[in-house]
Design a protein around this motif. Structure first.
Motif, PDB file in Angstrom:
ATOM      1  N   LEU A  78       2.308  -1.411  -1.429  1.00 34.38           N
ATOM      2  CA  LEU A  78       1.028  -2.152  -1.825  1.00 34.38           C
ATOM      3  C   LEU A  78       0.543  -2.919  -0.802  1.00 34.38           C
ATOM      4  CD1 LEU A  78       2.439  -2.653  -5.585  1.00 34.38           C
ATOM      5  CD2 LEU A  78       0.616  -1.003  -4.666  1.00 34.38           C
ATOM      6  N   ARG A  79       1.418  -3.625  -0.097  1.00 32.22           N
ATOM      7  CA  ARG A  79       0.988  -4.348   0.952  1.00 32.22           C
ATOM      8  C   ARG A  79       0.137  -3.821   2.120  1.00 32.22           C
ATOM      9  NH1 ARG A  79       4.078  -9.305   3.022  1.00 32.22           N
ATOM     10  NH2 ARG A  79       2.017  -9.797   3.565  1.00 32.22           N
ATOM     11  N   PHE A  80       0.981  -2.686   2.378  1.00 34.58           N
ATOM     12  CA  PHE A  80       0.214  -1.844   3.510  1.00 34.58           C
ATOM     13  C   PHE A  80      -1.206  -1.435   3.041  1.00 34.58           C
ATOM     14  CE2 PHE A  80       0.608   0.969   7.005  1.00 34.58           C
ATOM     15  CZ  PHE A  80      -0.237   2.333   6.512  1.00 34.58           C
ATOM     16  N   TYR A  81      -1.550  -1.187   1.825  1.00 41.05           N
ATOM     17  CA  TYR A  81      -2.742  -0.798   1.491  1.00 41.05           C
ATOM     18  C   TYR A  81      -3.641  -1.920   1.215  1.00 41.05           C
ATOM     19  CZ  TYR A  81      -1.384   4.034   1.385  1.00 41.05           C
ATOM     20  OH  TYR A  81      -0.883   5.148   1.990  1.00 41.05           O
ATOM     21  N   GLY A  82      -3.244  -3.337   1.646  1.00 35.26           N
ATOM     22  CA  GLY A  82      -4.268  -4.358   1.638  1.00 35.26           C
ATOM     23  C   GLY A  82      -3.924  -5.364   0.306  1.00 35.26           C
ATOM     24  N   MET A  83      -2.932  -4.947  -0.560  1.00 34.23           N
ATOM     25  CA  MET A  83      -2.864  -5.856  -1.761  1.00 34.23           C
ATOM     26  C   MET A  83      -2.160  -7.089  -1.462  1.00 34.23           C
ATOM     27  SD  MET A  83      -0.755  -5.140  -5.525  1.00 34.23           S
ATOM     28  CE  MET A  83      -1.922  -3.791  -6.135  1.00 34.23           C
ATOM     29  N   PRO A  84      -2.848  -8.308  -2.077  1.00 35.55           N
ATOM     30  CA  PRO A  84      -2.283  -9.486  -1.570  1.00 35.55           C
ATOM     31  C   PRO A  84      -0.744  -9.537  -1.745  1.00 35.55           C
ATOM     32  CG  PRO A  84      -4.155  -9.877  -2.713  1.00 35.55           C
ATOM     33  CD  PRO A  84      -3.925  -8.208  -2.938  1.00 35.55           C
ATOM     34  N   LYS A  85       0.019 -10.164  -1.001  1.00 35.19           N
ATOM     35  CA  LYS A  85       1.454 -10.337  -1.236  1.00 35.19           C
ATOM     36  C   LYS A  85       1.854 -10.689  -2.795  1.00 35.19           C
ATOM     37  CE  LYS A  85       5.258 -12.952   0.757  1.00 35.19           C
ATOM     38  NZ  LYS A  85       5.866 -14.021   1.658  1.00 35.19           N
ATOM     39  N   ARG A  86       1.257 -11.702  -3.075  1.00 34.38           N
ATOM     40  CA  ARG A  86       1.450 -12.404  -4.694  1.00 34.38           C
ATOM     41  C   ARG A  86       1.300 -11.030  -5.470  1.00 34.38           C
ATOM     42  NH1 ARG A  86       0.664 -17.190  -7.285  1.00 34.38           N
ATOM     43  NH2 ARG A  86      -0.010 -18.221  -5.067  1.00 34.38           N
ATOM     44  N   TRP A  87       0.278 -10.442  -5.577  1.00 30.99           N
ATOM     45  CA  TRP A  87       0.234  -9.197  -6.535  1.00 30.99           C
ATOM     46  C   TRP A  87       1.271  -8.183  -6.265  1.00 30.99           C
ATOM     47  CZ3 TRP A  87      -1.982 -10.002 -10.972  1.00 30.99           C
ATOM     48  CH2 TRP A  87      -3.030 -10.905 -11.169  1.00 30.99           C
ATOM     49  N   ALA A  88       1.489  -7.861  -4.905  1.00 24.24           N
ATOM     50  CA  ALA A  88       2.322  -6.451  -4.744  1.00 24.24           C
ATOM     51  C   ALA A  88       3.680  -7.011  -5.108  1.00 24.24           C
ATOM     52  CB  ALA A  88       2.589  -6.431  -3.169  1.00 24.24           C
ATOM     53  N   PHE A  89       4.222  -8.322  -5.194  1.00 18.79           N
ATOM     54  CA  PHE A  89       5.354  -8.880  -5.518  1.00 18.79           C
ATOM     55  C   PHE A  89       5.481  -8.904  -7.017  1.00 18.79           C
ATOM     56  CE2 PHE A  89       9.096 -10.062  -3.140  1.00 18.79           C
ATOM     57  CZ  PHE A  89       9.590 -10.700  -4.136  1.00 18.79           C
ATOM     58  N   ILE A  90       4.395  -9.220  -7.625  1.00 21.91           N
ATOM     59  CA  ILE A  90       4.213  -9.109  -9.139  1.00 21.91           C
ATOM     60  C   ILE A  90       4.720  -7.772  -9.738  1.00 21.91           C
ATOM     61  CG2 ILE A  90       2.717  -9.285 -11.110  1.00 21.91           C
ATOM     62  CD1 ILE A  90       1.420 -11.634  -9.668  1.00 21.91           C
ATOM     63  N   PHE A  91       4.155  -6.935  -8.919  1.00 23.04           N
ATOM     64  CA  PHE A  91       4.446  -5.365  -9.308  1.00 23.04           C
ATOM     65  C   PHE A  91       5.789  -4.885  -9.120  1.00 23.04           C
ATOM     66  CE2 PHE A  91       0.718  -2.836 -10.512  1.00 23.04           C
ATOM     67  CZ  PHE A  91      -0.378  -3.402 -10.319  1.00 23.04           C
ATOM     68  N   SER A  92       6.466  -5.229  -7.961  1.00 20.32           N
ATOM     69  CA  SER A  92       7.654  -4.784  -7.807  1.00 20.32           C
ATOM     70  C   SER A  92       8.607  -5.665  -8.660  1.00 20.32           C
ATOM     71  CB  SER A  92       8.183  -4.860  -6.207  1.00 20.32           C
ATOM     72  OG  SER A  92       8.170  -6.257  -6.036  1.00 20.32           O
ATOM     73  N   ILE A  93       8.424  -6.813  -8.909  1.00 18.81           N
ATOM     74  CA  ILE A  93       9.376  -7.731  -9.893  1.00 18.81           C
ATOM     75  C   ILE A  93       9.277  -7.085 -11.246  1.00 18.81           C
ATOM     76  CG2 ILE A  93       9.868  -9.782 -11.173  1.00 18.81           C
ATOM     77  CD1 ILE A  93      10.687  -9.995  -8.401  1.00 18.81           C
TER      78      ILE A  93
END
Lengths: 206, 255
Positions: free
Chosen positions: A131-146
């Protein structure tokens, strides 16, 4: 296995690069949405083929997640029951509700079960990176994986809460189950965030 | 020669948001290199809150009324970020289920190192070393949520070991463990203190502390009421606070 539980296996689908998988998933979903409804069986066939390549039993997945079936079933039933008119199919005139209801069911099944396959074949820790590779902010990418990881945890907690309630003579009651499970989720979220902060996690860092 | 000061709390007070009573009340403590300090007290005495003050979780993450200063190697914790704090002080929470969220033991232990910007291979190598230290090498690629309570707590301790921080803070680390696992965990912590790390653990099990700790701090009502060597555990104060003093039959000889 949770609703979105990752299944560790060795298959072509599992070993695909997560970024590529995510991109292909997005393209596949878009293609389904914009293609004519008559293409739905083709897309569904591709979905079934992908499950086969991933060595995951599609019927087992459907059986173990019966609640998900409601998503494609209800709108398709409504269409079947209330759509009027006829459509020509292979030289025969058939009720439009029946034809379109069936195509709709196949279309929605594909729409629901293809992203589920992504979750079943992708480790949550890798989703964040993709998700971060495609430009999603770290905070949101982490929320998804958690969120992906937490689904299995929540399901276990719900099972234990249900067992504890039934041991005390309580009948199945969605609200009585929901409140303690929600409380546990909030408590876990709180301690998890403290643990992550104490391990140097910074949601706003690059 | 006095050992190097690693952590100093100067007149620290804290009350949780919406509450009048102080969870920590005017506490001043100094911790030095190589100490194994046990913080004991009855339930609700402020042990955990005091621990959270040590690494800045209070008041940065846990809101409330905070006063005083906490210095980590001379630096004011209020003025440095968590990435820097985590290099110096690691924390192990009471319930490992609440802090484990990765899919493999290896990834869980490497998480803190990756946050520091360490290269993935280097972080995983450090994680493998830490996991071996706690005796869980065979579980490296297992799902940590499927491990036993004792194993999960060892994973949490491995996270702290991998971080290689000089201070390790533990909040009742053996509360959900059996006696054997508790002894194994404390043996690891003792080893770390002997290596020069500072171990600070809140605990209700006075028996384990009597065998391993070098300093006992007794908390009551948010205040430090006693601070001394292991002999503190034999004082009448322990029973007065509702804690069980270590018994010679069950604890055995001090190591």
């Amino acid at each position: 296995m949770g609703m979105l539980g990752y299944q560790r296996k060795k298959s072509i689908v599992h070993s695909l690069d997560v970024r590529l998988k995510l991109a292909l998933l997005a393209l596949f979903m878009l293609a389904q949405v914009f293609a004519p409804l008559s293409f739905a069986p083709l897309f569904f066939a591709i979905t079934l083929a992908l499950y086969s390549f991933a060595r995951i039993d599609f019927l087992e997945v459907v059986k173990s997640r019966k609640a998900l079936l409601l998503l494609p079933l209800i709108p398709s039933l409504l269409r079947l029951l209330f759509e009027k008119g006829s459509v020509a199919v292979a030289g025969m005139l058939l009720p439009a509700g029946m034809v379109n209801g069936t195509l709709n069911l196949v279309f929605l099944c594909s729409l629901v079960y293809t992203p589920l396959l992504f979750a079943l074949t992708t480790a949550p820790s890798q989703i964040s990176g993709a998700l971060r590779f495609y430009g999603m902010p770290k905070r949101w990418a982490f929320i998804f994986s958690i969120a992906f990881v937490s689904v299995a945890y929540i399901r276990k907690k719900a099972e234990r809460t249900l067992a504890a309630q039934r041991a005390r003579g309580c009948r199945r009651n969605a609200l009585a189950l929901m409140l303690p499970v929600l409380h546990t989720c909030f408590r876990r979220a709180r301690t998890l965030s403290l643990s992550m902060a104490s391990r140097g996690f910074d949601a706003d860092a690059a | 020669m006095a050992k190097k000061e690693v952590l100093r709390l100067e007149n620290v007070s804290f009350s949780y948001a919406g509450k009048k009573e102080k969870a920590v009340d005017g506490t001043s403590l100094v911790f030095r290199e190589g100490e194994f300090a046990g913080i004991i007290g009855a339930v609700g005495s402020g042990k955990s809150t005091l621990l959270y003050c040590c690494n800045g979780l209070v008041p940065k993450e846990i809101r409330g009324k905070f006063a005083g200063t906490v210095r980590l190697f001379g630096k004011d914790v209020a003025k440095i970020g968590f990435p820097e704090i985590s290099r110096e002080a690691s924390m192990v929470f009471q319930d490992p289920n609440d802090q484990i969220f990765n899919l493999t033991v290896e990834e869980e232990v490497a998480f803190g190192l990756l946050n520091r910007g360490m290269a993935r291979e280097e972080a995983l190598a450090a994680a493998r070393k830490a996991v071996a230290r706690v005796g869980l090498s065979e579980k490296l690629h297992d799902d940590p949520s499927e491990l036993s309570a004792g194993q999960k707590q060892k994973v949490a301790i491995a996270c702290a070991l991998a971080a290689d921080s000089k201070i390790i803070l533990l909040d009742e680390p053996v509360s959900s463990l059996d006696w054997r696992s508790s002894q194994e965990v404390y043996a690891i912590l003792s080893g770390l203190a002997h290596e020069g790390k500072t171990v600070i653990a809140t605990e209700q099990d006075t028996c384990l502390l009597s065998r391993h700790a070098t300093r006992i701090i007794v908390i009551d009502g948010g205040k430090v009421v006693k601070d001394g060597g292991v002999e503190v555990l034999s004082s009448s104060l322990i029973e007065k606070l509702g804690l069980r003093p270590p018994g010679p039959m069950s604890c055995g000889a001090r190591k």
